[in-house]
Design a protein around this motif. Structure first.
Motif, mmCIF file in Angstrom:
data_model
loop_
_atom_site.group_PDB
_atom_site.id
_atom_site.type_symbol
_atom_site.label_atom_id
_atom_site.label_comp_id
_atom_site.label_asym_id
_atom_site.label_seq_id
_atom_site.Cartn_x
_atom_site.Cartn_y
_atom_site.Cartn_z
ATOM 1 N N VAL A 215 52.876 17.690 9.817
ATOM 2 C CA VAL A 215 52.357 16.329 9.940
ATOM 3 C C VAL A 215 52.051 16.073 11.401
ATOM 4 O O VAL A 215 52.819 16.445 12.292
ATOM 5 N N ILE A 216 50.912 15.419 11.656
ATOM 6 C CA ILE A 216 50.553 14.973 12.996
ATOM 7 C C ILE A 216 50.725 13.459 13.056
ATOM 8 O O ILE A 216 50.184 12.736 12.206
ATOM 9 N N LEU A 217 51.492 12.981 14.028
ATOM 10 C CA LEU A 217 51.703 11.549 14.226
ATOM 11 C C LEU A 217 50.896 11.093 15.432
ATOM 12 O O LEU A 217 51.097 11.586 16.551
ATOM 13 N N ALA A 218 49.979 10.164 15.198
ATOM 14 C CA ALA A 218 49.117 9.652 16.262
ATOM 15 C C ALA A 218 49.429 8.178 16.483
ATOM 16 O O ALA A 218 50.112 7.532 15.685
ATOM 17 N N GLY A 219 48.885 7.645 17.574
ATOM 18 C CA GLY A 219 49.089 6.229 17.860
ATOM 19 C C GLY A 219 49.236 5.995 19.343
ATOM 20 O O GLY A 219 49.402 6.930 20.129
ATOM 21 N N VAL A 220 49.177 4.721 19.735
ATOM 22 C CA VAL A 220 49.298 4.387 21.145
ATOM 23 C C VAL A 220 50.707 4.695 21.624
ATOM 24 O O VAL A 220 51.654 4.778 20.836
ATOM 25 N N THR A 221 50.856 4.867 22.921
ATOM 26 C CA THR A 221 52.156 5.169 23.506
ATOM 27 C C THR A 221 53.139 4.035 23.223
ATOM 28 O O THR A 221 52.811 2.856 23.340
ATOM 29 N N GLY A 222 54.364 4.415 22.833
ATOM 30 C CA GLY A 222 55.404 3.426 22.622
ATOM 31 C C GLY A 222 55.579 2.975 21.190
ATOM 32 O O GLY A 222 56.384 2.084 20.907
ATOM 33 N N THR A 223 54.844 3.580 20.242
ATOM 34 C CA THR A 223 54.976 3.191 18.842
ATOM 35 C C THR A 223 56.057 3.976 18.110
ATOM 36 O O THR A 223 56.281 3.760 16.922
ATOM 37 N N GLY A 224 56.719 4.899 18.796
ATOM 38 C CA GLY A 224 57.823 5.625 18.171
ATOM 39 C C GLY A 224 57.419 6.870 17.436
ATOM 40 O O GLY A 224 58.061 7.255 16.454
ATOM 41 N N LYS A 225 56.377 7.543 17.922
ATOM 42 C CA LYS A 225 55.913 8.752 17.235
ATOM 43 C C LYS A 225 56.962 9.859 17.282
ATOM 44 O O LYS A 225 57.189 10.552 16.299
ATOM 45 N N SER A 226 57.575 10.039 18.435
ATOM 46 C CA SER A 226 58.600 11.086 18.545
ATOM 47 C C SER A 226 59.907 10.664 17.908
ATOM 48 O O SER A 226 60.693 11.513 17.464
ATOM 49 N N ARG A 227 60.142 9.360 17.849
ATOM 50 C CA ARG A 227 61.428 8.879 17.359
ATOM 51 C C ARG A 227 61.505 8.871 15.835
ATOM 52 O O ARG A 227 62.583 9.086 15.268
ATOM 53 N N LEU A 228 60.385 8.628 15.149
ATOM 54 C CA LEU A 228 60.422 8.528 13.688
ATOM 55 C C LEU A 228 60.959 9.804 13.038
ATOM 56 O O LEU A 228 61.857 9.727 12.188
ATOM 57 N N PRO A 229 60.463 11.003 13.377
ATOM 58 C CA PRO A 229 61.026 12.207 12.740
ATOM 59 C C PRO A 229 62.517 12.369 13.004
ATOM 60 O O PRO A 229 63.268 12.789 12.105
ATOM 61 N N ALA A 230 62.952 12.036 14.229
ATOM 62 C CA ALA A 230 64.373 12.166 14.548
ATOM 63 C C ALA A 230 65.202 11.175 13.736
ATOM 64 O O ALA A 230 66.290 11.511 13.245
ATOM 65 N N LEU A 231 64.716 9.951 13.574
ATOM 66 C CA LEU A 231 65.446 8.951 12.798
ATOM 67 C C LEU A 231 65.524 9.339 11.326
ATOM 68 O O LEU A 231 66.548 9.127 10.671
ATOM 69 N N VAL A 232 64.440 9.901 10.799
ATOM 70 C CA VAL A 232 64.447 10.317 9.392
ATOM 71 C C VAL A 232 65.467 11.429 9.181
ATOM 72 O O VAL A 232 66.233 11.407 8.204
ATOM 73 N N GLU A 233 65.512 12.399 10.082
ATOM 74 C CA GLU A 233 66.506 13.463 9.938
ATOM 75 C C GLU A 233 67.920 12.899 10.097
ATOM 76 O O GLU A 233 68.832 13.268 9.348
ATOM 77 N N GLU A 234 68.104 12.018 11.053
ATOM 78 C CA GLU A 234 69.421 11.407 11.259
ATOM 79 C C GLU A 234 69.861 10.630 10.030
ATOM 80 O O GLU A 234 71.031 10.671 9.631
ATOM 81 N N GLY A 235 68.932 9.925 9.403
ATOM 82 C CA GLY A 235 69.257 9.098 8.253
ATOM 83 C C GLY A 235 69.369 9.852 6.950
ATOM 84 O O GLY A 235 69.778 9.280 5.938
#
Length: 560
Positions: A215-235
């Motif tokens: 999956v490629i996550l795009a979007g403006v800086t600060g929208t949590g692109k890097s954080r979403l995969p980490a949160l999903v794995e954590e959860g």
């Protein structure tokens, strides 16, 4: 066998040793749930920074509120037996091993990041290193070992005679997996952490990753692109590994590995993460390739993209790839020679489209789901006092797709057949406008869009905005798989864009005048991310943005 390092307070370790029960309060519970009988556990005494022994798990984790240590609640427990219980004089100091463990390198040399998680899995090689050190200390302290064992035996007999610690009253039993409830719980978990994502964004990400592990996550800086995969794995009880891309990556050496001047194989970052996933097959792992387009993706990621497309059924469920390394490298790679993309492994790339980044070739885009995180609501805010719920532990099988291709599906029921027919009709309609510009989609895209829609139907309620408005998964799939391929300013692209905009809004092709009229309405409404009243509101809104750029600048693309 899987191995773990367990961080224990020095004041509680004697009680744990005496009772044959390791326990924790709350932190580390998802990992605890993954431990199985026979797993090896290395006891690390925090504060003292030493490994005090090696233990074997005797059963599955369980919950028990019976007091175990004075003044502390440890409800989450595991029965163990000592394989090596070192005397205090023989404890293995941190300095003896911290620079020898791969798991420490995963955290940039910060061992605290490992032990702060209380229970952390160990790669096989790391476990061998610690076992060697523990056994070596055991051999120099045999007499004290016999004394320690005798003391333990007496303590164990006393403990068995007294009902101080009950047997598993509430084991971690894996009942039938309720996917819809699990996704809702995940949305609640992420919301409670203070990060802001619309429910449909979480649902679309999870569904896309299940459909295809890229999956490629795009979007403006600060929208949590890097954080979403980490949160999903954590959860969900999984693990995330971050791999930052450097602009000088021109081949796969830093991704998969290379042979240095001394003839030693140096594994790359993605190969290392894939190997970790294979070592822990009951835990899902996502490798986050951060700032993926700082270098040309098709140059350094070509072999990985090829392996993603070459997956086949794995012996124990899900799908896996052939070995990642080419035959020439396999000969030098040793234990890494057979590393592959296993069923519990996924890749997520984050991208920023600016002057410092490279564009994507169609070869890359065709092999990924491209999800844009653009629904920014600056008024959304969760106070820091919000109660974060306990993360759930998803079985690895929850990430397995129903099939790799439509040909691999079982005989569909009427509801499934109806969804498949709808997808095929919609894509055929889109191709009527894309084909003249040679931008039409083919069988791979058809199958992936169809499977995404089928997977989304299992969690349909989660596809909604923060206000509760339903979001059509097929609309999202078109946005992710069709629109990123539109790029340029040629006359065929211009006609395709106008035609596709009309098709997304009303079902009929637009002329330029029709397109301008819709753009006026879209801009008057504040240029929303979803165009009300359109057949495919989010696809239509992005096409409005792309059309506006084309008319103003003579050139357009999907990317911001």
């Amino acid at each position: 066998m899987p191995s773990w390092i367990w961080s224990v307070s020095p004041e509680h370790y004697p009680v744990f040793l005496k009772t044959g029960t390791f326990a924790l309060r709350r932190v580390g519970r998802p990992r605890l749930a993954q431990i199985r009988p026979g797993d090896r556990i290395f006891a690390y005494l925090s504060g003292l920074k030493v490994v005090a022994g090696m233990f074997e798990a005797l059963g599955r984790p369980f919950e028990d509120t019976t007091p175990l240590a004075p003044g502390a609640a440890f409800p989450h427990r595991l029965r163990v037996r000592p394989l090596v219980a070192l005397s205090e004089e023989a404890w293995v100091s941190f300095e003896a091993f911290h620079d020898k463990l791969d798991v420490v390198r995963d955290y940039a040399g910060d061992f605290r990041a490992v032990v702060q998680q209380v229970v952390h899995p160990l790669p096989t090689v790391d476990a061998k290193v610690l076992e060697f050190l523990v056994r070596a200390r055991e051999a120099t302290d045999l007499e004290k070992m016999f004394e320690a064992y005798e003391a333990y035996r007496v303590a164990r007999q006393a403990q068995e005679a007294a009902p101080a610690v009950g047997e598993a009253a509430a084991p971690y039993a894996a009942g039938p997996f309720d996917r819809a409830a699990a996704v809702e719980a995940l949305i609640d978990y992420i919301e409670a952490t203070g990060f802001v994502y619309a429910p449909w964004e979480v649902a679309a990400y999870v569904t896309a990753l299940r459909t295809k592990p890229f999956v490629i996550l795009a979007g403006v800086t600060g929208t949590g692109k890097s954080r979403l995969p980490a949160l999903v794995e954590e959860g969900t009880g999984g693990t995330a590994r971050l791999v930052p891309v450097r602009p000088d990556w021109t081949d796969s050496a830093d991704v998969l590995g290379y042979v240095d001047l001394q003839g030693r194989f140096r594994p790359g970052a993605v190969l290392h993460a894939a190997r970790e996933a294979m070592q822990h097959p009951t835990r899902h792992l996502t490798c986050i390739v951060d700032e993926m387009n700082l270098a040309r993706v098709e140059h350094y990621f070509a072999e990985v993209l090829s392996r993603i497309e070459d997956r086949h059924p794995a012996p124990h469920g899900g799908f896996e790839s052939p070995p990642l390394l080419a035959p020439g490298l396999q000969e030098a790679a040793g234990v890494s020679a057979g590393v592959r993309l296993s069923p519990n492994f996924a890749l997520v790339g984050t991208v920023n489209m600016d002057e410092s980044a490279h564009g994507f070739s169609r070869k890359v885009l065709d092999r990924a789901f491209t999800l844009e995180l653009s629904d920014v609501d600056l008024t959304a805010w969760t106070p820091g006092t919000a109660q974060v719920p306990e993360p759930a532990c998803w079985p690895v099988s929850a990430w397995y797709p129903r099939a790799l291709r439509l040909a691999g599906l079982d005989e569909p029921d009427p509801a499934t057949r109806k969804r498949l027919t709808t997808v095929m009709q919609v894509l055929a309609g889109a191709n009527e406008h894309l084909a003249p510009a040679q931008l039409q989609v083919a069988y791979r895209t058809r199958d992936e869009v169809a499977l995404f829609v089928l997977h989304a139907a299992e969690v349909a309620g989660a596809f909604r905005t923060r206000e509760g408005t339903p979001v059509d998964p097929l609309d999202l799939a078109l946005h992710m798989k069709v629109l990123p391929r539109l790029l340029g300013g040629s006359h065929p692209l211009r006609r395709a864009l106008f035609g596709l905009l009309g098709w997304a809004v009303t079902g009929d092709a637009f002329t330029e005048d029709d397109a301008r009229a819709v753009l006026d309405d879209w801009e008057a409404a504040g240029s929303p991310n979803a165009l009300p009243g359109a057949r495919f509101p989010r696809t239509a809104a992005r096409l409005c943005l792309m059309t506006a750029r084309l008319l103003e600048e003579g050139y357009t693309s999907f990317w911001v």
